[in-house]
Design a protein around this motif. Sequence first.
Motif, PDB file in Angstrom:
ATOM      1  N   ILE A   1       0.770  -1.189  -0.212  1.00 37.45           N
ATOM      2  CA  ILE A   1      -0.148  -0.047  -0.083  1.00 37.45           C
ATOM      3  C   ILE A   1       0.941   1.308   0.174  1.00 37.45           C
ATOM      4  O   ILE A   1       0.725   2.260  -0.670  1.00 37.45           O
ATOM      5  CB  ILE A   1      -1.011   0.017   1.176  1.00 37.45           C
ATOM      6  N   SER A   2       1.947   1.376   0.866  1.00 45.73           N
ATOM      7  CA  SER A   2       2.611   2.646   1.081  1.00 45.73           C
ATOM      8  C   SER A   2       3.417   2.659  -0.018  1.00 45.73           C
ATOM      9  O   SER A   2       3.953   3.811  -0.341  1.00 45.73           O
ATOM     10  CB  SER A   2       3.337   2.593   2.439  1.00 45.73           C
ATOM     11  N   GLY A   3       4.020   1.443  -0.701  1.00 42.69           N
ATOM     12  CA  GLY A   3       5.017   1.588  -1.892  1.00 42.69           C
ATOM     13  C   GLY A   3       4.752   2.426  -2.963  1.00 42.69           C
ATOM     14  O   GLY A   3       5.388   3.340  -3.123  1.00 42.69           O
ATOM     15  N   PRO A   4       3.362   2.437  -3.523  1.00 47.10           N
ATOM     16  CA  PRO A   4       3.079   3.286  -4.677  1.00 47.10           C
ATOM     17  C   PRO A   4       2.982   4.791  -4.414  1.00 47.10           C
ATOM     18  O   PRO A   4       3.044   5.729  -5.113  1.00 47.10           O
ATOM     19  CB  PRO A   4       1.960   2.642  -5.381  1.00 47.10           C
ATOM     20  N   LEU A   5       2.273   4.940  -3.225  1.00 44.95           N
ATOM     21  CA  LEU A   5       2.195   6.297  -2.619  1.00 44.95           C
ATOM     22  C   LEU A   5       3.622   7.073  -2.462  1.00 44.95           C
ATOM     23  O   LEU A   5       3.527   7.982  -2.779  1.00 44.95           O
ATOM     24  CB  LEU A   5       1.434   6.313  -1.191  1.00 44.95           C
ATOM     25  N   VAL A   6       4.419   6.408  -1.643  1.00 50.81           N
ATOM     26  CA  VAL A   6       5.925   6.844  -1.735  1.00 50.81           C
ATOM     27  C   VAL A   6       6.437   7.210  -2.983  1.00 50.81           C
ATOM     28  O   VAL A   6       7.102   8.015  -3.455  1.00 50.81           O
ATOM     29  CB  VAL A   6       6.805   6.045  -0.994  1.00 50.81           C
ATOM     30  N   GLY A   7       6.342   5.963  -4.091  1.00 50.48           N
ATOM     31  CA  GLY A   7       6.915   5.997  -5.411  1.00 50.48           C
ATOM     32  C   GLY A   7       6.264   7.396  -6.333  1.00 50.48           C
ATOM     33  O   GLY A   7       7.155   8.005  -6.772  1.00 50.48           O
ATOM     34  N   ALA A   8       5.016   7.332  -6.078  1.00 49.00           N
ATOM     35  CA  ALA A   8       4.302   8.526  -6.993  1.00 49.00           C
ATOM     36  C   ALA A   8       4.960   9.920  -6.341  1.00 49.00           C
ATOM     37  O   ALA A   8       4.792  10.605  -7.244  1.00 49.00           O
ATOM     38  CB  ALA A   8       2.752   8.209  -6.550  1.00 49.00           C
ATOM     39  N   ALA A   9       4.702   9.891  -4.810  1.00 55.92           N
ATOM     40  CA  ALA A   9       5.308  11.186  -4.398  1.00 55.92           C
ATOM     41  C   ALA A   9       6.773  11.675  -4.958  1.00 55.92           C
ATOM     42  O   ALA A   9       6.920  12.667  -5.498  1.00 55.92           O
ATOM     43  CB  ALA A   9       5.285  11.336  -3.010  1.00 55.92           C
ATOM     44  N   LEU A  10       7.660  10.739  -5.075  1.00 61.64           N
ATOM     45  CA  LEU A  10       9.197  10.913  -5.406  1.00 61.64           C
ATOM     46  C   LEU A  10       8.924  11.167  -6.951  1.00 61.64           C
ATOM     47  O   LEU A  10       9.696  12.011  -7.374  1.00 61.64           O
ATOM     48  CB  LEU A  10       9.770   9.540  -4.999  1.00 61.64           C
TER      49      LEU A  10
END
Length: 608
Positions: free
Chosen positions: A540-549
């Motif tokens: 869950i947190s992976g794509p959220l962090v990846g998209a932010a970066l």
Amino acid sequence: MTTQTTAPQTPSTPADGKPSGLIGIPENLGRALATGGGILTVISTFLAWTWTDAFPGDLTVYGYPGGLQVLVLIAGALTALFGLASYGVKGLRWLTPGSADSAIKLAALAAFTTAWFTIIAISVQLGGLANLEPGGWVVAIVTLATLLGALSLPFERPVTEPADPDDTDWEQFRHNTRNKVTVFKAAFASSDVTSARTLPAYAEILIIVAALALGLTVFTYGIGTEYDELFVGFMITVGFGFAAATKAGLVARVSAITAKHRNVTMIGAFVAAAAFPFTQSDDQYATIGVYILIFATVALGLNIVVGMAGLLDLGYVAFLGVGAYTGAMVSGSPSSPFDIHLPFWASALLGAAVAMIFGVLIGAPTLRLRGDYLAIVTLGFGEIFRIAVLNADGTSGPDLTNGSNGIASIPNLNIFGFDFGQEHTIAGFTIARFANYFLLMLLITLIVVIVFRRSGDSRIGRAWIAIREDETAALAMGINGFRVKLIAFALGAALAGLAGTVQAHVTYTVTPEQYQFAHVVPPNSAFLLAAVVLGGMGTISGPLVGAALLYLIPAKLQFLGDYQLFAFGLALVLLMRFRPEGLIPNRRRQLEFHEETEAPTVLSKAGA
């Protein structure tokens, strides 16, 4: 060429039986140098580094760190704390449940790299080393000494095979280089995290709150960096600092606590995110925040298709476009061919439903394909959608989308009398248009996260995992592969369409150029897929962090001009080389890439 048979590799030590470091300095002296150097690094940030305020950040003030000095101060403080913890200082041992020495090395590297980057930037921008004040020379020398002391800390050296004397010079060079790289990587290897004593539930929740507050602070600081040098220094410090915390075992320990309190963590994360607009004095950075949330929400929907079900979709941004065009057509825009103005909840549901229908129509005839063939078909769908809305201008086709002009003048949302286009005062804080949409998009992101989480823990989620791991075996076990994949495709399309309805109102205008396979500005299919892979597929947190970066870094790298995409692509290649499982990996996927890692006793249903 001869063939040598060797025993399995085991850690080796020098002839005297003691492990050694990369630098030939005695361990006691090296540890003292690293710890004391970290303290001196902190002190050096209170000195002036240059004589003129022409360099951004005003590094001319004594007693008050500014700009890049703050980042060097943080890196120096981390080095000193990890160094003191390695001495077993009471009250600090909790900082290093893993490898203290590896953490010291990475923290010292953060301080050295950031400090020397600053010194070089000052020299280049102002015209030479003569522009440095004594403080600049002090921090350069101190951080170099700190790094040398850290690299002298001992580690278990792996056994390396000598080069075959019958090999050519080039082959021997390659072999020796590989041996050196192996030894260098071993110097930063982490050890097993020691088990922590059981804490009361309230103490663990306080740790979660502290971690979320730290995350909000880091994100707010990063998104608010005002000049290029500060952002580069920020990325250096955060990158090495996060690596140091990982090697120290802090990340693993906090992850274990958050996994134990998943509901508290999720609620706390969204409360922290909701606090972001209230930390801003204007709407400038809330604009970036709302676009990041749109990008992250769509990436999370794609994560169902790619990360959970293992289907390579290269045209996913088209579903975002379907939702955006559907929402725009029923928004009451004067450019819409339909004189319809539906309330937001109706347009959101309609956008999700239409996107889901498109997902089923595209998936039904194509999901019997696998791998590259499916990717090519989805790529074709993405291009067909863009070309179709481009030609639906009343000349080349039906008058639906106004062609390249798109649907413009989309009105702001008004939900229960709350006008999202106006400023509002909440608890004494004034939030403007983009902050309003940020909070709305955050609510939609929460809905998508709940759907993803419940789906992953359900029977259908386990079927997706089975299909992803081995479709042939899953079919042999009685799983209806086509139905399961079609559900994943339709659900992912619906979530993208839901985000698209909000995007239409945020951007005022919906045009075909916004929904390409690859473009400099996200979201597009290539960036969405990169966000999922970069962050960590199946989490869950992976794509959220990846998209932010992936949204924030290109926006901050504009000073590179024509080399922006080159630098960005090079960074992605290096990351995929050294961390192919992503920044926040699914536990099962991490074990696939790192077979030497000890498997946990229990894996969750989704392998997390």
